[in-house]
Write an enzyme that holds these catalytic residues in place. Structure first.
Site, PDB file in Angstrom:
ATOM      1  CG  ASP A 167      -8.306   4.537   0.426  1.00  0.00           C
ATOM      2  OD1 ASP A 167      -7.783   4.620  -0.697  1.00  0.00           O
ATOM      3  OD2 ASP A 167      -8.885   3.520   0.820  1.00  0.00           O
ATOM      4  CD  GLU A 397      -3.862  -2.827   3.422  1.00  0.00           C
ATOM      5  OE1 GLU A 397      -4.216  -3.383   4.499  1.00  0.00           O
ATOM      6  OE2 GLU A 397      -4.619  -2.124   2.734  1.00  0.00           O
TER       7      GLU A 397
END
Ligand code: GLC
Length: 429
Positions: A167, A397
């Site tokens: 992102d 993550e």
């Protein structure tokens, strides 16, 4: 990981806990829906202990496929209010059920399907599952080549940084700066779960939202978006993943007696292989992406360059040597590799999402390609690094390459999946 069996058991529990009835959410709360490339990795994780559940993951993902072939990056099977932008924001609910986002993500699925079918203990089930998935995968790949490369350049375009999966990578700073910030009010939810210093900046979000609203305003017209989108990038990482997947899809078609489709995918892969070689930057000594609105190469040094082997990009012996030296150098510069941005780069931030942290599934993809190319040492280093990060920090993550600290969502599905099929598989403890 001394207790490999224990880690495997914990990883299986994470997938089971994140199972919402045939699909797996990346992380409860932070990401409460089905994500495209997460599910492809997660399916391979399920494959290690529940084959029918593994195939089901992909069937559920393709419930989100549009008539055009687009496979969206999020499928909103059931409502949840802990994520922004949720189903109501994308404007797709009256066009598709279940509602979805309107953009895609790195097309890992065909490669995972091939790997799953080759590992299957139940070949009949695998054969039926692949036969069902094949037309859907073909429709998705044709969509990439048709709607995202209408000029036939061999490289497909991304219209939103989220499509890259990376992102807020520094590679998108320059093209994103050309996007106007949204002027409407909205409320982020991610920073309610994760420290804002470890997430994309507000200025980035203002542009992410602008682009999402722009797609809705065009009524998702692909030609208009291609012509007018203020962000249009040929992402090296996504294109290598597409190339690899197209090769794998051609092979699956061949095995399933679809010679015409196999030939069509083979030709598309050839075009892409030639075009990708043109993204080598002599200046930076890495592969980079291109802003196709301005024609400029985006010189940021990110870990995507090391996907060249995974994608089987055709390059000279000299480029291979430099890339391999680069990979070893990046690994030597930090206690825990592989950082997502070169640690000496001015944009490097060891805690901020895709601007520095280590991502386990990226390490696996890179290691897979290196090993297939016959480069034995770095894949072993990558596997050890990833194992020790997870052993210390759990199924997080992403991880800080300098301190090893785990960040972002906990009990993260693709981290658990990678543990099962790569970090501590049954065959190597
Ligand atoms: C973030 C990541 C993206 C991932 C998603 C769900 O948006 O950047 O790559 O697919 O979270 O895990």
């Amino acid at each position: 990981m001394a207790d490999a069996a224990g880690w495997r058991e914990r990883a299986r529990r994470v997938l089971a806990q994140n199972d919402r009835g045939g699909y797996t959410v990346p992380s409860p709360g932070l990401y409460p829906f089905q994500w495209n490339w997460d599910s492809a990795v997660v399916a391979l994780g399920w494959m290690t202990f529940d084959e029918s559940r593994a195939w089901r993951e992909l069937d559920r993902l393709f419930e989100g496929q549009w008539d055009s072939g687009l496979l969206p990056h999020i499928v909103f099977h059931v409502p949840a209010d802990t994520y922004f932008p949720g189903p109501g924001e994308w404007g797709t609910a009256d066009r598709h059920h279940p509602p979805t986002s309107s953009i895609s993500q790195p097309p890992l699925a065909a490669t995972m399907v091939r790997m799953m079918s080759e590992r299957a203990a139940d070949p009949d089930l695998a054969k039926r599952a692949v036969a069902q998935l094949l037309p859907k995968l073909l429709a998705w790949h044709r969509w990439w080549f048709r709607d995202r490369d209408p000029e036939g350049t061999g490289l497909v375009a991304t219209f939103h940084p989220w499509e890259s999966g990376l992102d807020n990578s520094p590679a998108w700073d320059e093209p994103l700066a050309a996007v106007p910030p949204t002027s409407r009010a909205y409320a982020r939810r991610d920073t309610g779960f994760v420290d804002a210093a470890r997430r994309p900046r507000q200025a980035d979000y203002d542009r992410y939202v602008y682009l999402m609203d722009f797609f809705r305003q065009t009524k998702f017209d692909p030609a208009r978006i291609y012509a007018e989108c203020p962000y249009r990038v040929a992402d090296f990482g996504l294109n290598t993943i597409l190339l690899r997947a197209t090769d794998d899809l051609a092979e699956l078609c061949h095995r399933h007696d679809e010679p015409g489709a196999a030939e069509e995918m083979g030709a598309a892969a050839d075009r892409s292989r030639r075009a990708l070689a043109g993204l080598w930057s002599e200046k930076s000594g890495v592969y980079v992406s291109r802003d196709t609105r301005t024609g400029r190469l985006l010189e940021a040094r990110t870990h995507s360059t090391f996907l060249a082997w995974y994608g089987r990009v055709a390059h000279s012996v000299e480029v291979d040597r430099r890339l391999l030296a680069g990979c070893n150098d990046w690994l030597a510069r930090v206690p825990q590799g592989l950082p997502s941005t070169h640690p000496d780069a001015p944009e490097f931030e060891p805690q901020r999402y895709w601007r520095g942290p280590v991502w386990p599934h990226m390490n696996w993809l890179i290691a897979q390609g290196l090993a297939e190319a016959g480069h034995a040492a770095p894949p072993t280093a990558l596997r050890h690094s990833t194992r020790s990060l997870i052993a210390r920090g759990g199924f997080r993550e992403y991880f800080n390459p300098l301190t090893g600290e785990g960040y972002g969502g906990s009990d993260f599905s693709w981290t658990a999946a990678v543990t099962l099929f790569w970090c501590v598989p049954e065959t190597i403890s």
